[in-house]
Design a protein around this motif. Sequence first.
Motif, PDB file in Angstrom:
ATOM      1  N   UNK A   1       5.249   2.945 -10.152  1.00  0.00           N
ATOM      2  CA  UNK A   1       5.083   2.729 -11.593  1.00  0.00           C
ATOM      3  C   UNK A   1       3.791   1.976 -11.918  1.00  0.00           C
ATOM      4  N   UNK A   2       3.172   1.388 -10.918  1.00  0.00           N
ATOM      5  CA  UNK A   2       1.924   0.645 -11.108  1.00  0.00           C
ATOM      6  C   UNK A   2       0.685   1.490 -10.802  1.00  0.00           C
ATOM      7  N   UNK A   3       0.867   2.773 -10.457  1.00  0.00           N
ATOM      8  CA  UNK A   3      -0.278   3.634 -10.163  1.00  0.00           C
ATOM      9  C   UNK A   3      -1.252   3.616 -11.335  1.00  0.00           C
ATOM     10  N   UNK A   4      -2.527   3.434 -11.031  1.00  0.00           N
ATOM     11  CA  UNK A   4      -3.552   3.356 -12.069  1.00  0.00           C
ATOM     12  C   UNK A   4      -4.671   4.346 -11.775  1.00  0.00           C
ATOM     13  N   UNK A   5      -5.378   4.734 -12.800  1.00  0.00           N
ATOM     14  CA  UNK A   5      -6.531   5.606 -12.658  1.00  0.00           C
ATOM     15  C   UNK A   5      -7.722   4.798 -12.150  1.00  0.00           C
ATOM     16  N   UNK A   6      -8.609   5.461 -11.437  1.00  0.00           N
ATOM     17  CA  UNK A   6      -9.858   4.884 -10.933  1.00  0.00           C
ATOM     18  C   UNK A   6      -9.645   3.617 -10.123  1.00  0.00           C
ATOM     19  N   UNK A   7      -8.512   3.552  -9.405  1.00  0.00           N
ATOM     20  CA  UNK A   7      -8.190   2.339  -8.649  1.00  0.00           C
ATOM     21  C   UNK A   7      -7.736   2.631  -7.225  1.00  0.00           C
TER      22      UNK A   7
ATOM     23  N   UNK B   1       0.841  -1.183   0.000  1.00  0.00           N
ATOM     24  CA  UNK B   1       0.000   0.000   0.000  1.00  0.00           C
ATOM     25  C   UNK B   1       0.889   1.250   0.000  1.00  0.00           C
ATOM     26  N   UNK B   2       0.564   2.154  -0.861  1.00  0.00           N
ATOM     27  CA  UNK B   2       1.267   3.441  -0.937  1.00  0.00           C
ATOM     28  C   UNK B   2       0.264   4.551  -0.652  1.00  0.00           C
ATOM     29  N   UNK B   3       0.792   5.705  -0.233  1.00  0.00           N
ATOM     30  CA  UNK B   3      -0.052   6.833   0.128  1.00  0.00           C
ATOM     31  C   UNK B   3       0.360   8.039  -0.716  1.00  0.00           C
ATOM     32  N   UNK B   4      -0.616   8.640  -1.372  1.00  0.00           N
ATOM     33  CA  UNK B   4      -0.388   9.779  -2.248  1.00  0.00           C
ATOM     34  C   UNK B   4      -1.177  10.973  -1.734  1.00  0.00           C
ATOM     35  N   UNK B   5      -0.499  12.103  -1.647  1.00  0.00           N
ATOM     36  CA  UNK B   5      -1.131  13.344  -1.211  1.00  0.00           C
ATOM     37  C   UNK B   5      -0.976  14.356  -2.344  1.00  0.00           C
ATOM     38  N   UNK B   6      -2.097  14.872  -2.823  1.00  0.00           N
ATOM     39  CA  UNK B   6      -2.080  15.936  -3.828  1.00  0.00           C
ATOM     40  C   UNK B   6      -2.497  17.220  -3.132  1.00  0.00           C
TER      41      UNK B   6
ATOM     42  N   UNK C   1      -3.232   3.915  -2.156  1.00  0.00           N
ATOM     43  CA  UNK C   1      -3.029   3.330  -3.485  1.00  0.00           C
ATOM     44  C   UNK C   1      -2.569   1.877  -3.329  1.00  0.00           C
ATOM     45  N   UNK C   2      -3.379   0.915  -3.763  1.00  0.00           N
ATOM     46  CA  UNK C   2      -3.061  -0.506  -3.579  1.00  0.00           C
ATOM     47  C   UNK C   2      -2.063  -1.017  -4.627  1.00  0.00           C
ATOM     48  N   UNK C   3      -0.852  -0.493  -4.553  1.00  0.00           N
ATOM     49  CA  UNK C   3       0.174  -0.815  -5.557  1.00  0.00           C
ATOM     50  C   UNK C   3       1.486  -1.166  -4.870  1.00  0.00           C
TER      51      UNK C   3
ATOM     52  N   UNK D   1       0.998  14.680 -17.236  1.00  0.00           N
ATOM     53  CA  UNK D   1       2.360  15.021 -16.820  1.00  0.00           C
ATOM     54  C   UNK D   1       2.557  14.760 -15.326  1.00  0.00           C
ATOM     55  N   UNK D   2       1.565  15.112 -14.525  1.00  0.00           N
ATOM     56  CA  UNK D   2       1.655  14.879 -13.078  1.00  0.00           C
ATOM     57  C   UNK D   2       1.649  13.378 -12.792  1.00  0.00           C
ATOM     58  N   UNK D   3       0.767  12.671 -13.464  1.00  0.00           N
ATOM     59  CA  UNK D   3       0.659  11.212 -13.317  1.00  0.00           C
ATOM     60  C   UNK D   3       2.003  10.546 -13.622  1.00  0.00           C
ATOM     61  N   UNK D   4       2.642  10.972 -14.704  1.00  0.00           N
ATOM     62  CA  UNK D   4       3.945  10.404 -15.073  1.00  0.00           C
ATOM     63  C   UNK D   4       5.009  10.741 -14.038  1.00  0.00           C
ATOM     64  N   UNK D   5       4.973  11.942 -13.467  1.00  0.00           N
ATOM     65  CA  UNK D   5       5.946  12.316 -12.427  1.00  0.00           C
ATOM     66  C   UNK D   5       5.781  11.415 -11.202  1.00  0.00           C
ATOM     67  N   UNK D   6       4.545  11.131 -10.843  1.00  0.00           N
ATOM     68  CA  UNK D   6       4.280  10.242  -9.702  1.00  0.00           C
ATOM     69  C   UNK D   6       4.790   8.836 -10.006  1.00  0.00           C
ATOM     70  N   UNK D   7       4.530   8.360 -11.199  1.00  0.00           N
ATOM     71  CA  UNK D   7       4.942   6.998 -11.568  1.00  0.00           C
ATOM     72  C   UNK D   7       6.467   6.841 -11.625  1.00  0.00           C
ATOM     73  N   UNK D   8       7.189   7.960 -11.683  1.00  0.00           N
ATOM     74  CA  UNK D   8       8.665   7.914 -11.672  1.00  0.00           C
ATOM     75  C   UNK D   8       9.247   8.006 -10.262  1.00  0.00           C
ATOM     76  N   UNK D   9       8.404   8.149  -9.251  1.00  0.00           N
ATOM     77  CA  UNK D   9       8.895   8.276  -7.868  1.00  0.00           C
ATOM     78  C   UNK D   9       9.659   7.004  -7.479  1.00  0.00           C
TER      79      UNK D   9
END
Length: 175
Positions: A150-156, A1-6, A144-146, A87-95
């Motif tokens: 790099x596995x971050x997905x939309x609507x998930x 499990x990961x945690x994302x804060x926007x 985020x259940x990842x 662009x933001x989504x891709x930046x997150x997936x590169x974390x």
Amino acid sequence: MRHLILLRHAKTERDSESGEDYDRRLDERGQLDSALIGAWLAARQVPELALVSSAVRARETWDLLAPHLPRCRVEFQDALYLANPLQIFKAIRRAPDSITSLLVLGHNPGLHELAWNLIGEAPASERDTLAQNLPTCGTVMFDCPIPTWSKLALQANTLREFMTPKQLKADSNAR
């Protein structure tokens, strides 16, 4: 499990001295709201890494959050200035995979659109409120259940909390 804060930057002046949008600074309310959200965040989820737009208003917001998040490392990224959702989504997936809790501090409309598109599950009231707007200093927290970013997905993802300075002030006055 990961945690994302926007987190959207705090309230700003209408125009900068230079006339450039990039250079707009926080106004007095923005300064107060940043500290308020920083204290709220510190009591909930301290991120390990913050990806922050290099725009002046985002940097100033970070400067007021940072004392509340002393263990959080920061990276200022030019690419997050007025970035679109992809662009933001891709930046997150590169974390880095070593980071389990990530903060992204940026701008609308990209941040709001991404937040809306990340939701898989959410309390109805918070989903309805977020659908309307991500106001200045608005903060959206996701579980985020990842296994890796790099596995971050939309609507998930699960919208855990959506908070604004206005709501924090209302909650404080209700006590």
